[in-house]
Scaffold this motif. Sequence first.
Motif, PDB file in Angstrom:
ATOM      1  N   LYS A  96       2.143 -13.118   2.954  1.00  0.00           N
ATOM      2  CA  LYS A  96       0.969 -12.444   2.375  1.00  0.00           C
ATOM      3  C   LYS A  96      -0.308 -13.104   2.873  1.00  0.00           C
ATOM      4  O   LYS A  96      -1.041 -13.745   2.124  1.00  0.00           O
ATOM      5  CB  LYS A  96       1.033 -12.492   0.854  1.00  0.00           C
ATOM      6  CG  LYS A  96       2.296 -11.828   0.352  1.00  0.00           C
ATOM      7  CD  LYS A  96       2.240 -11.467  -1.069  1.00  0.00           C
ATOM      8  CE  LYS A  96       3.421 -10.605  -1.429  1.00  0.00           C
ATOM      9  NZ  LYS A  96       4.683 -11.021  -0.760  1.00  0.00           N
ATOM     10  N   GLU A 123      -3.108 -11.794   3.910  1.00  0.00           N
ATOM     11  CA  GLU A 123      -4.356 -11.233   3.378  1.00  0.00           C
ATOM     12  C   GLU A 123      -4.664 -11.781   1.992  1.00  0.00           C
ATOM     13  O   GLU A 123      -5.823 -12.006   1.656  1.00  0.00           O
ATOM     14  CB  GLU A 123      -4.265  -9.703   3.308  1.00  0.00           C
ATOM     15  CG  GLU A 123      -4.183  -9.059   4.670  1.00  0.00           C
ATOM     16  CD  GLU A 123      -5.284  -8.034   4.857  1.00  0.00           C
ATOM     17  OE1 GLU A 123      -5.710  -7.454   3.847  1.00  0.00           O
ATOM     18  OE2 GLU A 123      -5.702  -7.833   6.006  1.00  0.00           O
ATOM     19  N   LEU A 124      -3.609 -11.987   1.206  1.00  0.00           N
ATOM     20  CA  LEU A 124      -3.802 -12.510  -0.145  1.00  0.00           C
ATOM     21  C   LEU A 124      -4.400 -13.912  -0.074  1.00  0.00           C
ATOM     22  O   LEU A 124      -5.375 -14.223  -0.772  1.00  0.00           O
ATOM     23  CB  LEU A 124      -2.459 -12.537  -0.875  1.00  0.00           C
ATOM     24  CG  LEU A 124      -2.517 -12.883  -2.353  1.00  0.00           C
ATOM     25  CD1 LEU A 124      -3.237 -11.806  -3.106  1.00  0.00           C
ATOM     26  CD2 LEU A 124      -1.133 -13.068  -2.917  1.00  0.00           C
ATOM     27  N   PHE A 127      -6.096 -15.172   2.387  1.00  0.00           N
ATOM     28  CA  PHE A 127      -7.470 -15.044   2.883  1.00  0.00           C
ATOM     29  C   PHE A 127      -8.409 -14.626   1.759  1.00  0.00           C
ATOM     30  O   PHE A 127      -9.483 -15.196   1.598  1.00  0.00           O
ATOM     31  CB  PHE A 127      -7.525 -13.991   4.001  1.00  0.00           C
ATOM     32  CG  PHE A 127      -7.267 -14.571   5.349  1.00  0.00           C
ATOM     33  CD1 PHE A 127      -6.258 -15.498   5.527  1.00  0.00           C
ATOM     34  CD2 PHE A 127      -8.015 -14.197   6.443  1.00  0.00           C
ATOM     35  CE1 PHE A 127      -6.005 -16.049   6.763  1.00  0.00           C
ATOM     36  CE2 PHE A 127      -7.775 -14.745   7.687  1.00  0.00           C
ATOM     37  CZ  PHE A 127      -6.771 -15.664   7.850  1.00  0.00           C
ATOM     38  N   GLY A 128      -7.994 -13.643   0.990  1.00  0.00           N
ATOM     39  CA  GLY A 128      -8.842 -13.147  -0.087  1.00  0.00           C
ATOM     40  C   GLY A 128      -9.152 -14.240  -1.085  1.00  0.00           C
ATOM     41  O   GLY A 128     -10.307 -14.432  -1.484  1.00  0.00           O
ATOM     42  N   ILE A 129      -8.123 -15.010  -1.472  1.00  0.00           N
ATOM     43  CA  ILE A 129      -8.324 -16.057  -2.478  1.00  0.00           C
ATOM     44  C   ILE A 129      -9.234 -17.151  -1.921  1.00  0.00           C
ATOM     45  O   ILE A 129     -10.195 -17.569  -2.576  1.00  0.00           O
ATOM     46  CB  ILE A 129      -6.966 -16.644  -2.926  1.00  0.00           C
ATOM     47  CG1 ILE A 129      -6.216 -15.598  -3.745  1.00  0.00           C
ATOM     48  CG2 ILE A 129      -7.171 -17.893  -3.750  1.00  0.00           C
ATOM     49  CD1 ILE A 129      -4.802 -15.963  -4.083  1.00  0.00           C
TER      50      ILE A 129
END
Lengths: 334, 293
Positions: free
Chosen positions: A287, A289-290, A292-294
């Motif tokens: 994951k 993207e997850l 990166f987002g966090i």
Amino acid sequence: MAGNIKKLVLGFILLGAIGIAPRFLGIISLNMAVELAIGALFAVSLNLLLSYTGLLSFGHALFFGMGAYVMGISITYMDGITLIPAILMGSLAAGLTALIFTPLLVRVTGTAFSMLTMAFGQLMYVLCIKMRGITGGEDGLTLFDMPLLSVPGVFSLDMTDPATLYYTVMGVVLISIGCMWYFTKTPLGGVQAGIRDNAQRVEYLGFHVSASKAVIFIISGTFAGLAGCLAAIFQQVISVDGFLRINVSFMPIMAIMIGGLGHFLGPVIGTIFLMFLNQMAMRYTDKVELVFGIVFIMVVMYAPYGIHGLWVKARIYWGIFRHRKGALGKEERT
Amino acid sequence: MNPATAMYIIQALHGLAYGMLLFLVASGLTLIFGMVGILNMAHASLFMLSAYLCYQVLAFTNSFWMSLFLAPLITACLGLLLERFFLRKVQAHGLGHIAELLLTMGISMVIAESVKSIWGTESLVISIPPSLDGLASFAGIHYPIYRLFIIGLSFCILALLVTVLYKTKLGKIIRATASDPGMVSILGINTPKVFAGVFALGAWMAGVAGVAAAPMLTVFPGLADQVGMDAFVVVVVGGLGSLLGAFVVSLTLGELNSFGVQFIPKLAPVLVFGFMAIVLSLKPNGFFGEGDH
């Protein structure tokens, strides 16, 4: 003065390290270095807009993709073209696209600017999918035989060789970043900072705010197009998802924020950090993207000026710490 | 009735249904912008999340009405938490709209990934509730009841919104806060609370739209991008912060989409952005925009 000499020495060491790196790095690391350099160029070009003019563009992939597509199309449809004119055409096309959009874009600021750039980026994304005949639609363009980077009779470089590609990309990226750095030191570059801080006052002083914004937008777009060309040469496949999607616009913004908003080389540091993070995330989870987002939320919330900001803060605290220690020592002596 | 006329009417109704859905999403977006100056990039993600929650509540309770009640409520609570613990802190940094845009973008990434890992990447089909299934016939035209229901529901919410905003004291406070938060705060009103309430209201409307859209559109992880992009276009073209602008442009976009698909299917997606480019080149702040924010 001493600081300048220190910086100069550091620069030469860095240059030397870049020069001899291919002797020590394997092909995977070499490719990573190339990707890093391209990402850094793209991020620095966006940084001209974001840090120096205070304009947040959510559609910079438009220029990145424009450069790549025009170069790819000229290679695919023009027989016997060498790489230099193709790259020039790509970059200039990106600059020209920026020129076409500027009359609209210089009139808006703030959130409206971000939204407008995002919309133009999306428009190009949709158009590229629909114009299947020219752009290959969702399949994209594959550059099967990469032309030589050559001036007839002078030199000729084969871009499929990793070391040659590495040196070429590094050279182009360093020169481009140098050009942009020089630009920020020109009087026009100074006007940009003025526009960021107080556009109205700059207007009163007799400078043309809209025209200056237009110039920097075009310069930024052209260099983003150049980065797109390099990325296309490196990947040899030009796809809508890899070059025009909104995520492509988002990466350099992340790099700038993580490296440090307002610092010229912040995006380079940020790109290195993101590469590292990407490798780590890919190794341990699926994951990406997850993660990166966090990380991104954490950066915006707790370190709004990124790594550079943290560094500055650390130095201030270190200074206070030393000062206190010194003061305490004096008290003891007396 | 003449089949051509019937076709026009049906397409117009399709456009109206989609336009009203779009309005539910966009009105929350534009309200939040008008009040707090935040363009919430995670708004469409809340819409998508609500559609997924609708699927989940349906799986548990098997009642569409229950999910129409619960899913938007959960979404609103989430919006409240986002405002309280993320946005409000970032606003104190003084980086202005850049930090807020980026923060909400990060949140939307996290929501999209979470949705993918919880419900998977394949699209989920939500069946239309039996009480709203079937066709309504009038004057020789057959039209799905569910879409009429969407149109009706959206108009109810619109009426409610307008009544609250323009006929009550609370609405007066909200509108005053939107135009000058500092002054309202001096008058002794807790403006952060008002902001939080409006943010939750926007999230709730996005949630209602998500549940209403779930049976009409398929529920898949790209839903946020698809509807979100249109909603952004609506807000930007209508004028950031203008409710009337959002209403007019949502309906225009809905019709444009519907007739575009009918007559020039290949260029329909381009049409929306072309429309936006034309409007913004004539009026950079949108139809009903009030200048820079």
